[in-house]
Design an enzyme around this catalytic site. Structure first.
Site, PDB file in Angstrom:
ATOM      1  N   LYS A   9      43.043  22.154  -1.373  1.00  0.00           N
ATOM      2  CA  LYS A   9      44.128  22.766  -2.133  1.00  0.00           C
ATOM      3  C   LYS A   9      45.496  22.184  -1.822  1.00  0.00           C
ATOM      4  O   LYS A   9      46.424  22.347  -2.590  1.00  0.00           O
ATOM      5  CB  LYS A   9      44.131  24.277  -1.927  1.00  0.00           C
ATOM      6  CG  LYS A   9      44.492  24.725  -0.548  1.00  0.00           C
ATOM      7  CD  LYS A   9      44.498  26.252  -0.488  1.00  0.00           C
ATOM      8  CE  LYS A   9      44.801  26.733   0.918  1.00  0.00           C
ATOM      9  NZ  LYS A   9      44.686  28.188   1.047  1.00  0.00           N
ATOM     10  N   ARG A  10      45.594  21.519  -0.714  1.00  0.00           N
ATOM     11  CA  ARG A  10      46.886  20.903  -0.405  1.00  0.00           C
ATOM     12  C   ARG A  10      47.192  19.738  -1.337  1.00  0.00           C
ATOM     13  O   ARG A  10      48.338  19.394  -1.572  1.00  0.00           O
ATOM     14  CB  ARG A  10      46.901  20.374   1.034  1.00  0.00           C
ATOM     15  CG  ARG A  10      47.104  21.443   2.073  1.00  0.00           C
ATOM     16  CD  ARG A  10      47.118  20.813   3.444  1.00  0.00           C
ATOM     17  NE  ARG A  10      48.356  20.066   3.652  1.00  0.00           N
ATOM     18  CZ  ARG A  10      49.281  20.410   4.531  1.00  0.00           C
ATOM     19  NH1 ARG A  10      49.108  21.464   5.274  1.00  0.00           N
ATOM     20  NH2 ARG A  10      50.363  19.689   4.663  1.00  0.00           N
TER      21      ARG A  10
END
Length: 484
Positions: free
Chosen positions: A258-259
């Site tokens: 998700k980063r």
RNA sequence: GGCCCCUUCGUCUAGCGGUUAGGACAGCAGCCUCUCACGCUGUAGACGCGGGUUCGAUUCCCGCAGGGGUCACCA
């Protein structure tokens, strides 16, 4: 003469510890297709053995997202089935019985080593450049002595007694035989001190009890598969066929995260991707049709699915192609009426508009004004020139760093409502010695693209966590790319 | 770092000893068109490197390099 083939049974075992993940959908799709193609069953099993991180909300969200995609399961916690319960937290007594069996047969042992000791051992191993892993301290001690400690209240775990010699071999459907020296496998914890099993124990026991024939899961599991094989052997069971799918990747080829990428299925729904688009796209990852078609329904996918056609290079989850595909679905697979309905449901829902109206009504005079004033509630991108994201008296490098922290903080914020956003932002200012007004304007610009908006916290709450985080991430990216 | 896995255009992929190495997205050019988009046409772009095996390797084997995963009382 051949015996009747065992009916195919496969499962997906999401851990309800956060947002529904695109990787879960990807693995679910392949499991689903394999089951359906072979007239088998697709099972949903909730792997909630991490008490600290699991939540019913997450479980519900995962099921909702899989349903949204159209991946339905034959057996699962909500639909039942003959091999339940399908929530691991409801099977604790089963794991206890089986792990005791292992202790009795000498394949596992109790251990009372503290986290501190474990950390120390690890530190020493690292310093000596030795491979890290449990050193077998309690394995060498008398079990009655260890048990006595546990009787008197010392927390204990049960570890697998792995062989010190030889090798463990298993077949991966895609890769053939994989052989690992047993010296590489350490005495993995099977049963935690809180009475919950670890993944390793639970997945082996459940797969056996649920009659799972093929374990189709992510490649990240290959390195712990020897432990599972050893467990099957300790129980005297035959293990299922292992099939490790290549991992979805970020643009830089690392495991999708998700980063670096949107990964929440809820994000894709909210951002306007159609469920059949997403499923189709996932079907393009590591798989290809013999006739090279790239647009297909779930039924087509099932019909044409073959494990043999899975390719092993880790596919990059390329948003650009997904976008193109979604456009085609909108144009070719939806009628105008359906799109109207879709827009009313997704983008201009009564629910969403009801949240927006109270925020903007004091600021407008005619219906058209709403469009000008509230556009950012509906827009995809709200990027402005990156210098606008800079904070007063804070250098760029530091700013970027701070935004990283802030985004992470907001990602974890639950519930994502005005009150919590308010305190989170203010706390953030205190923590990093920032003036609130210096931080709030850039944040406002990141999430809305405007300087004049309704109150920031309410606005962010209405936009929702996913929209805010995506916008902040792309703002951050622009800031990074900004020429100095 | 140890162990394991992977390796065809920037990206998704086809290929399963002999192909002008094919398709799709993105890019570029043009056509269509009041604009944009769509659509259509064209164009550029890949077998990581070194050894073998073979009459012949993108394809089979070995080594190297690169990438990835994993080394938790998380899954």
């Amino acid at each position: 003469m051949t015996s009747a083939p065992t009916p195919v049974r496969v499962r997906i075992g999401p851990s309800p510890t956060g947002d529904p993940h695109v990787g879960t959908a990807y693995v679910a799709l392949f499991n689903y297709a394999f089951a359906k193609k072979n007239g088998g069953k697709f099972i949903l099993r909730i792997e909630d053995t991490d008490q600290k991180r699991s939540s019913p909300d997450s479980e519900q969200a995962i099921m909702n997202s899989l349903r949204w995609l159209g991946l339905s399961w034959d057996e699962g916690p909500d639909v039942g089935g003959s091999h339940g319960p399908y929530r691991q937290s409801e099977r604790l007594n089963i794991y206890r019985d089986y792990v005791n069996q292992l202790v009795e047969s000498g394949h596992a042992y109790w251990c009372t080593c503290t986290q501190e000791r474990l950390a120390e051992v690890r530190k020493r191993q690292l310093a000596l450049k030795q491979p890290t892993g449990y050193d077998g301290h309690c394995r060498e001690r008398s079990q009655t002595e260890v048990l006595a400690e546990i009787q008197s209240g010392t927390p204990g775990v049960i570890r697998l007694k792995t062989p010190h010699t030889g090798q463990t071999r298993f077949n991966d459907f895609f890769r053939g035989d994989i052989v690992i020296e047993n010296t590489e496998v350490d005495d993995q914890v099977l049963f935690k001190s809180d009475g919950f099993p670890t993944y390793h124990l639970a997945n082996v026991v459940d797969d056996r009890l649920m009659g799972i024939t093929h374990v189709i899961r992510g490649e990240e599991w290959i390195s712990s598969t020897p432990k599972h094989v050893l467990l099957y052997q300790a129980f005297g069971w035959q293990h299922p066929q292992f099939c490790h799918l290549p991992l979805l990747r970020n643009a830089d080829k690392s495991k999708v995260s998700k980063r670096k990428n949107p990964v929440s299925l809820e994000y894709f729904r909210e951002a306007g991707y159609l469920p059949d688009t997403l499923l189709n796209f996932l079907g393009l990852m590591a798989f290809s049709f013999e006739d090279a078609r790239e647009i297909f329904t779930l039924e087509d996918f099932v019909q044409n699915f073959k494990l043999e056609r899975v390719s092993l290079g880790g596919p990059v989850f390329d948003l650009q192609k997904l976008l193109w595909l979604n456009g085609r679905y909108l144009r070719e697979k939806r009628t105008d009426a359906q799109i109207v309905q879709y827009l009313q449901d997704q983008l201009f829902s009564t629910e969403y508009l009801s949240q927006i109206v109270p925020l903007v009504k004091e600021r407008v005079e005619k219906s058209e004004d709403f469009v000008a004033y509230a556009d950012f509630f509906f827009a995809g991108s709200v990027l402005v020139s990156p210098e606008n994201y800079l904070m007063k008296d804070v250098e760029r490098k530091r700013t970027i760093e701070l935004y990283e922290f802030l985004i992470e903080k907001l990602e974890a914020l639950r519930p994502f409502d005005a009150t919590h956003i308010d305190s989170a932002l203010r706390a953030f200012c205190l923590e990093h010695a920032l003036k609130s007004r210096d931080l709030f304007m850039p944040v406002r610009l990141m999430v809305t693209g405007k300087k004049a908006t309704p109150p920031l916290f309410e606005t962010m709450a209405v936009l929702g966590r996913e929209r805010c985080r995506t916008r902040m991430r792309s703002a951050l990216q622009a800031l990074r790319a900004m020429p100095v």
